[in-house]
Design a protein around this motif. Structure first.
Motif, PDB file in Angstrom:
ATOM      1  N   ASN A  16       0.847  -1.210  -0.092  1.00  0.00           N
ATOM      2  CA  ASN A  16       0.139  -0.179  -0.147  1.00  0.00           C
ATOM      3  C   ASN A  16       1.218   1.099   0.063  1.00  0.00           C
ATOM      4  N   GLY A  17       1.946   1.010   0.169  1.00  0.00           N
ATOM      5  CA  GLY A  17       3.105   2.364   0.699  1.00  0.00           C
ATOM      6  C   GLY A  17       2.958   2.736  -1.133  1.00  0.00           C
ATOM      7  N   HIS A  18       3.459   1.381  -1.598  1.00  0.00           N
ATOM      8  CA  HIS A  18       3.619   2.626  -3.302  1.00  0.00           C
ATOM      9  C   HIS A  18       2.252   2.710  -3.855  1.00  0.00           C
ATOM     10  N   LEU A  19       1.580   2.073  -3.474  1.00  0.00           N
ATOM     11  CA  LEU A  19       0.021   2.636  -3.685  1.00  0.00           C
ATOM     12  C   LEU A  19       0.008   4.191  -4.087  1.00  0.00           C
ATOM     13  N   LEU A  20       0.131   4.200  -2.348  1.00  0.00           N
ATOM     14  CA  LEU A  20      -0.315   5.646  -2.141  1.00  0.00           C
ATOM     15  C   LEU A  20       1.234   6.735  -2.484  1.00  0.00           C
ATOM     16  N   ILE A  21       1.875   6.053  -2.333  1.00  0.00           N
ATOM     17  CA  ILE A  21       3.290   6.950  -3.192  1.00  0.00           C
ATOM     18  C   ILE A  21       3.279   7.022  -4.563  1.00  0.00           C
ATOM     19  N   ALA A  22       2.584   6.711  -5.174  1.00  0.00           N
ATOM     20  CA  ALA A  22       2.041   6.601  -6.869  1.00  0.00           C
ATOM     21  C   ALA A  22       0.523   7.767  -7.443  1.00  0.00           C
ATOM     22  N   GLU A  23      -0.549   7.361  -6.701  1.00  0.00           N
ATOM     23  CA  GLU A  23      -1.449   8.289  -6.221  1.00  0.00           C
ATOM     24  C   GLU A  23      -1.191  10.186  -5.824  1.00  0.00           C
ATOM     25  N   GLU A  24      -0.248  10.287  -4.799  1.00  0.00           N
ATOM     26  CA  GLU A  24      -0.062  11.190  -4.585  1.00  0.00           C
ATOM     27  C   GLU A  24       1.489  12.085  -5.405  1.00  0.00           C
ATOM     28  N   VAL A  25       1.973  11.288  -6.001  1.00  0.00           N
ATOM     29  CA  VAL A  25       2.542  11.802  -7.064  1.00  0.00           C
ATOM     30  C   VAL A  25       1.598  11.981  -8.317  1.00  0.00           C
ATOM     31  N   TYR A  26       0.983  10.903  -8.595  1.00  0.00           N
ATOM     32  CA  TYR A  26      -0.350  11.252  -9.236  1.00  0.00           C
ATOM     33  C   TYR A  26      -1.601  13.147  -9.394  1.00  0.00           C
ATOM     34  N   HIS A  27      -1.364  12.922  -8.264  1.00  0.00           N
ATOM     35  CA  HIS A  27      -2.234  13.995  -8.514  1.00  0.00           C
ATOM     36  C   HIS A  27      -1.158  15.933  -7.888  1.00  0.00           C
ATOM     37  N   VAL A  34       0.417   7.084 -14.434  1.00  0.00           N
ATOM     38  CA  VAL A  34       1.449   6.138 -13.221  1.00  0.00           C
ATOM     39  C   VAL A  34       1.797   5.068 -14.030  1.00  0.00           C
ATOM     40  N   TRP A  35       2.974   4.781 -14.932  1.00  0.00           N
ATOM     41  CA  TRP A  35       3.284   3.502 -15.118  1.00  0.00           C
ATOM     42  C   TRP A  35       4.446   2.793 -13.970  1.00  0.00           C
ATOM     43  N   PHE A  36       4.065   1.125 -13.699  1.00  0.00           N
ATOM     44  CA  PHE A  36       4.804   0.716 -12.309  1.00  0.00           C
ATOM     45  C   PHE A  36       5.694  -0.145 -13.329  1.00  0.00           C
ATOM     46  N   ILE A  37       7.097   0.085 -13.248  1.00  0.00           N
ATOM     47  CA  ILE A  37       8.055  -0.956 -13.611  1.00  0.00           C
ATOM     48  C   ILE A  37       8.948  -1.816 -12.840  1.00  0.00           C
ATOM     49  N   PRO A  38       8.302  -2.857 -12.905  1.00  0.00           N
ATOM     50  CA  PRO A  38       8.948  -3.913 -12.332  1.00  0.00           C
ATOM     51  C   PRO A  38      10.060  -4.333 -12.763  1.00  0.00           C
ATOM     52  N   SER A  39      11.487  -4.215 -11.357  1.00  0.00           N
ATOM     53  CA  SER A  39      12.675  -4.662 -12.344  1.00  0.00           C
ATOM     54  C   SER A  39      12.836  -6.417 -12.296  1.00  0.00           C
ATOM     55  N   TYR A  40      13.312  -7.127 -13.581  1.00  0.00           N
ATOM     56  CA  TYR A  40      13.488  -8.077 -13.655  1.00  0.00           C
ATOM     57  C   TYR A  40      14.149  -8.446 -12.468  1.00  0.00           C
ATOM     58  N   GLU A  41      15.758  -8.101 -12.643  1.00  0.00           N
ATOM     59  CA  GLU A  41      16.823  -8.271 -11.472  1.00  0.00           C
ATOM     60  C   GLU A  41      17.795  -6.506 -10.903  1.00  0.00           C
ATOM     61  N   ALA A  62      -2.536  -5.418  -8.110  1.00  0.00           N
ATOM     62  CA  ALA A  62      -2.403  -4.251  -6.647  1.00  0.00           C
ATOM     63  C   ALA A  62      -3.103  -2.893  -7.323  1.00  0.00           C
ATOM     64  N   ILE A  63      -2.610  -3.301  -8.552  1.00  0.00           N
ATOM     65  CA  ILE A  63      -3.272  -1.689  -8.955  1.00  0.00           C
ATOM     66  C   ILE A  63      -5.257  -1.711 -10.437  1.00  0.00           C
ATOM     67  N   MET A  64      -5.060  -3.128 -10.002  1.00  0.00           N
ATOM     68  CA  MET A  64      -5.899  -3.342 -11.129  1.00  0.00           C
ATOM     69  C   MET A  64      -7.800  -2.547 -10.533  1.00  0.00           C
ATOM     70  N   ASP A  65      -8.006  -1.916 -10.116  1.00  0.00           N
ATOM     71  CA  ASP A  65      -8.756  -0.727  -9.157  1.00  0.00           C
ATOM     72  C   ASP A  65      -8.477   0.762  -9.649  1.00  0.00           C
ATOM     73  N   ASN A  66      -7.137   0.564 -10.145  1.00  0.00           N
ATOM     74  CA  ASN A  66      -7.062   1.994 -10.356  1.00  0.00           C
ATOM     75  C   ASN A  66      -7.159   2.453 -12.203  1.00  0.00           C
ATOM     76  N   ASP A  67      -7.608   3.264 -12.295  1.00  0.00           N
ATOM     77  CA  ASP A  67      -7.637   3.043 -13.771  1.00  0.00           C
ATOM     78  C   ASP A  67      -7.065   4.338 -14.248  1.00  0.00           C
ATOM     79  N   HIS A  68      -5.211   4.667 -13.844  1.00  0.00           N
ATOM     80  CA  HIS A  68      -4.375   5.095 -14.114  1.00  0.00           C
ATOM     81  C   HIS A  68      -3.258   5.206 -13.631  1.00  0.00           C
ATOM     82  N   PHE A  69      -3.327   3.704 -13.217  1.00  0.00           N
ATOM     83  CA  PHE A  69      -1.858   2.708 -12.882  1.00  0.00           C
ATOM     84  C   PHE A  69      -2.332   2.004 -14.288  1.00  0.00           C
TER      85      PHE A  69
END
Length: 189
Positions: A16-27, A34-41, A62-69
């Motif tokens: 939820n910390g990741h989601l909060l950060i993304a949402e706060e910066v978005y607004h 906001v694009w989440f970029i998971p690293s391979y390594e 985690a992001i499926m309910d957010n239309d801008h993630f």
């Protein structure tokens, strides 16, 4: 021109910390997405013990309910260690009419001098440092600051809690918790 926030990480697990950060910066910055970029390594951490397909599945849920993630799998498709400079150069080539903002936590701001090709990177991307109101971001690099509510959650803390049999309810989205349980991740609860 679209304004896109980029939030990279191992997301092992996403919380939820990741989601909060993304949402706060978005607004705060008036972003379009906001694009989440998971690293391979990740280049600065040990390789994740969690298979990449499960990390992506957790992030999708985690992001499926957010239309801008959204998820951008560039680093997973590339495999191996991913450096931010390579990712940003590729994205700027593919989406030349987009403006990108690379979101990092206050803890990462102090490590910027150690980043691979940081002097070149700082010329091609705007960094956004998320911080608590009582914390100063000190850097010789230009960092756009966004205040966020305090939420002291980390993926390491979540993995540790699970391995100790402690609850992580309300630290991760319920669908992420389900995946952790179903796949017996982190010693499972």
């Amino acid at each position: 021109m679209k304004k896109i926030g980029l939030l990279g990480g191992t997301f092992d697990p996403p919380h939820n910390g990741h989601l909060l950060i993304a949402e706060e910066v978005y607004h705060s910055l008036g972003l379009d997405e906001v694009w989440f970029i998971p690293s391979y390594e990740p280049p600065h951490k040990e390789k994740s013990q969690t298979p990449v397909h499960l990390r992506v599945e957790m992030l999708e849920n985690a992001i499926m309910d957010n239309d801008h993630f959204f998820i951008n799998a560039i680093e997973i498709e590339r495999k191996g260690k991913s450096y931010t400079i390579d990712t940003i150069k590729y994205l700027k080539e593919q989406y030349s009419d987009f403006t990108f903002y690379f979101i990092i936590g206050a803890d990462m701001v102090e490590y910027l001098p150690k980043w691979h090709n940081i002097d070149d990177l700082i010329e091609i991307i705007q960094f956004v440092g998320v911080k608590r109101t009582d914390f100063q971001l000190n850097s010789k690099y230009p960092i756009k600051e966004v205040n966020i509510p305090v939420m002291e959650i980390s993926s390491t803390m979540i993995r540790d809690r699970v391995s100790q049999g402690k609850s992580i309810k309300y630290l991760v989205p319920d669908k992420v918790l389900d995946i952790i349980r179903e796949n017996q991740l982190y010693g499972s609860i």
